[in-house]
Design an enzyme around this catalytic site. Structure first.
Site, PDB file in Angstrom:
ATOM      1  N   ARG A  54       0.839  -1.206   0.000  1.00  0.00           N
ATOM      2  CA  ARG A  54       0.000   0.000   0.000  1.00  0.00           C
ATOM      3  C   ARG A  54       0.871   1.251   0.000  1.00  0.00           C
ATOM      4  O   ARG A  54       0.505   2.288  -0.564  1.00  0.00           O
ATOM      5  CB  ARG A  54      -0.945   0.008   1.218  1.00  0.00           C
ATOM      6  CG  ARG A  54      -1.744   1.316   1.337  1.00  0.00           C
ATOM      7  CD  ARG A  54      -2.899   1.209   2.321  1.00  0.00           C
ATOM      8  NE  ARG A  54      -2.510   0.776   3.640  1.00  0.00           N
ATOM      9  CZ  ARG A  54      -1.934   1.550   4.557  1.00  0.00           C
ATOM     10  NH1 ARG A  54      -1.642   2.811   4.310  1.00  0.00           N
ATOM     11  NH2 ARG A  54      -1.628   1.059   5.731  1.00  0.00           N
ATOM     12  N   TYR A 106     -15.788  16.965 -15.310  1.00  0.00           N
ATOM     13  CA  TYR A 106     -16.404  15.644 -15.180  1.00  0.00           C
ATOM     14  C   TYR A 106     -17.370  15.606 -13.986  1.00  0.00           C
ATOM     15  O   TYR A 106     -17.044  16.124 -12.911  1.00  0.00           O
ATOM     16  CB  TYR A 106     -15.279  14.613 -15.017  1.00  0.00           C
ATOM     17  CG  TYR A 106     -15.728  13.243 -14.606  1.00  0.00           C
ATOM     18  CD1 TYR A 106     -16.675  12.543 -15.354  1.00  0.00           C
ATOM     19  CD2 TYR A 106     -15.195  12.621 -13.490  1.00  0.00           C
ATOM     20  CE1 TYR A 106     -17.076  11.270 -14.977  1.00  0.00           C
ATOM     21  CE2 TYR A 106     -15.586  11.347 -13.108  1.00  0.00           C
ATOM     22  CZ  TYR A 106     -16.535  10.685 -13.858  1.00  0.00           C
ATOM     23  OH  TYR A 106     -16.940   9.433 -13.479  1.00  0.00           O
ATOM     24  N   ASP A 174      -6.569  18.322 -15.071  1.00  0.00           N
ATOM     25  CA  ASP A 174      -6.988  16.966 -15.432  1.00  0.00           C
ATOM     26  C   ASP A 174      -6.783  16.840 -16.943  1.00  0.00           C
ATOM     27  O   ASP A 174      -7.480  17.462 -17.737  1.00  0.00           O
ATOM     28  CB  ASP A 174      -8.465  16.770 -15.040  1.00  0.00           C
ATOM     29  CG  ASP A 174      -8.951  15.348 -15.317  1.00  0.00           C
ATOM     30  OD1 ASP A 174      -8.376  14.686 -16.193  1.00  0.00           O
ATOM     31  OD2 ASP A 174      -9.931  14.930 -14.663  1.00  0.00           O
ATOM     32  N   LYS A 199      -8.495   5.588 -19.019  1.00  0.00           N
ATOM     33  CA  LYS A 199      -8.874   6.015 -20.362  1.00  0.00           C
ATOM     34  C   LYS A 199      -7.701   5.833 -21.344  1.00  0.00           C
ATOM     35  O   LYS A 199      -7.206   4.749 -21.478  1.00  0.00           O
ATOM     36  CB  LYS A 199      -9.362   7.470 -20.299  1.00  0.00           C
ATOM     37  CG  LYS A 199     -10.385   7.724 -19.172  1.00  0.00           C
ATOM     38  CD  LYS A 199     -11.618   6.902 -19.342  1.00  0.00           C
ATOM     39  CE  LYS A 199     -12.693   7.025 -18.280  1.00  0.00           C
ATOM     40  NZ  LYS A 199     -12.503   7.719 -17.059  1.00  0.00           N
TER      41      LYS A 199
HETATM   42  N1  PLP Z   1     -11.446  12.794 -15.031  1.00  0.00           N
HETATM   43  C1  PLP Z   1     -12.157  12.705 -16.168  1.00  0.00           C
HETATM   44  C2  PLP Z   1     -12.055  13.809 -17.175  1.00  0.00           C
HETATM   45  C3  PLP Z   1     -12.989  11.611 -16.397  1.00  0.00           C
HETATM   46  O1  PLP Z   1     -13.701  11.544 -17.539  1.00  0.00           O
HETATM   47  C4  PLP Z   1     -13.070  10.593 -15.413  1.00  0.00           C
HETATM   48  C5  PLP Z   1     -13.938   9.421 -15.602  1.00  0.00           C
HETATM   49  O2  PLP Z   1     -14.673   9.314 -16.549  1.00  0.00           O
HETATM   50  C6  PLP Z   1     -12.332  10.725 -14.234  1.00  0.00           C
HETATM   51  C7  PLP Z   1     -11.517  11.832 -14.079  1.00  0.00           C
HETATM   52  C8  PLP Z   1     -12.405   9.688 -13.147  1.00  0.00           C
HETATM   53  O3  PLP Z   1     -11.587   8.589 -13.477  1.00  0.00           O
HETATM   54  P1  PLP Z   1     -11.795   7.128 -12.856  1.00  0.00           P
HETATM   55  O4  PLP Z   1     -13.098   6.611 -13.373  1.00  0.00           O
HETATM   56  O5  PLP Z   1     -10.602   6.371 -13.345  1.00  0.00           O
HETATM   57  O6  PLP Z   1     -11.820   7.268 -11.379  1.00  0.00           O
END
Ligand code: PLP
Length: 381
Positions: A54, A106, A174, A199
């Site tokens: 961890r 998001y 992000d 992704k």
């Molecule tokens: N940031 C963006 C732009 C996203 O589209 C997503 C999920 O769709 C996330 C963060 C969150 O990622 P995770 O689903 O891997 O926790």
């Protein structure tokens, strides 16, 4: 080296000699020590090494090194998911102050702020990233998306970094949609970059993972937050993500080309009211794409059909392209943001942000463009 080359080579096995071409999976939750002095030094941080998975493990370190190299950052920390990475980055960067996030973001990040941090007593503010002067002065951490979910809107990252720094705040970008293939936010002044590795970075729809990269001290604090929350990753997920990253350059090149081709095609269809993709010369962010997205649009686009019923009919008629609430996969996937990724927002707020009942999001994969166009034409017809 070019990032495409770094993606193939960074994070190679540092531990074994002779080193294997592909790193092993260190699927262990704990490491052993020959004597109590080494154990004391490693657990005390005096000596480098691994003790408890961890807290740190080789597969996470290999993947972190690879992403840091791609983003041009000095360090990286891997999280169990993109959300884990965002939470850790916010906690590390805010320095006890408020958190501010762009309006277009998001839905899960909105839920993190409104439904989790705010009830904990953290002051959570929102602002319009298209107006960098609106970055709130109270904020310690400012979160924006380099290309926003779901419409792929862009903003002036350099101006946002300057505005944040003027208030003594840190800018967290992000970069999930744009990816370092198109945009490297640290070069524009960001302090931290976060990703849903789930992704494009991993790319094959088989991993849930996140990463934080950027300024060394902030990454260290993010890592401490992840270790403390218990949001550090599993070794196999890190191994899969590094394997996926090896083909990052070629996957992205095809997906970005496909997005440009599909955007042009959709723009010429009478059933489509509007196409949201910065590669189109008429798009409001076309000039920003030249500065911050290598002159391209992201490998994701959105478009508006007449209403929700039209969107539902279109999606039902797709055969090869499947409906999945994710993006950045080798296969093209479709999603209806208003009822899925952005369902947390009130209808009025969705409308204000341009997420209409007829809006459809398409994440482009690596299929041949002619097959995608045939499929889309069939569904629109
Ligand atoms: N940031 C963006 C732009 C996203 O589209 C997503 C999920 O769709 C996330 C963060 C969150 O990622 P995770 O689903 O891997 O926790």
């Amino acid at each position: 080296m070019h990032p495409d080359t770094l993606a193939v080579h960074m994070g190679e096995e540092p531990l074994l000699a002779p080193s294997p071409l592909v790193p092993p999976i260190y699927q262990t939750s704990v490491f052993t020590f020959k004597d109590l002095y080494t154990a004391a030094d490693v657990t005390g941080g005096v000596q480098e090494g691994y003790s408890y998975a961890r807290i740190g493990q080789p597969n996470a370190d290999m993947f972190a090194a690879a992403v840091a190299a791609l983003e041009g950052g000095p360090a990286g920390a891997v999280a169990a998911s993109g959300m884990g990475a965002i939470l850790a980055a916010l906690v590390a960067a805010r320095d006890g102050r408020a958190v501010a996030a762009a309006d277009e973001i998001y839905g899960g990040s909105v839920a993190l702020l409104e439904g989790f941090l705010r009830p904990l007593g953290v002051s959570c503010l929102r602002f319009d990233a298209h107006h960098p002067e609106s970055v709130p002065a109270e904020a310690g951490a400012v979160l924006v998306e380099s290309a926003s979910n779901p419409l792929g809107r862009l903003s002036d990252l350099s101006a946002l970094a300057m505005a944040a720094h003027r208030h003594g705040a840190r800018l967290i970008v992000d970069n999930t949609f744009a990816t370092p293939y198109l945009c490297r936010p640290l070069e524009h002044g960001a302090d931290l970059v976060v990703h849903s590795v789930t992704k494009f970075l991993a790319g094959h729809g088989d991993v849930t993972l996140g990463v934080v990269t950027g300024e060394r001290d902030l990454v260290r604090q993010s890592q401490t937050a992840l270790v403390t929350f218990g949001a550090t990753p599993d070794p196999f997920a890190c191994w899969l993500a590094l394997r996926g990253l090896r083909t990052f350059g070629v996957r992205m090149q095809r997906a970005v080309d496909n997005a440009r081709g599909v955007a042009g095609f959709l723009a010429g269809r009478k059933e489509v009211l509007r196409v949201h993709h910065a590669s189109l010369s008429g798009h409001g962010d076309h000039a920003l794409a030249a500065r911050f997205l290598s002159g391209e649009g992201p490998a994701i686009l959105a478009f508006d059909l007449r209403d929700e019923a039209a969107a539902a009919r279109f999606i039902e008629r797709l055969e090869m392209i499947r409906y999945a609430p994710s993006l950045g996969d080798v296969s093209t996937i479709v999603l209806h943001p208003a009822t899925t990724s952005h369902r947390q927002l009130e209808r009025a707020e969705q409308q204000r942000l341009g997420i209409l009942p007829g809006t459809i999001r398409l994440s482009l994969g690596i299929e041949r463009l002619e097959d995608l166009l045939a499929e889309l034409a069939h569904a629109l017809d």
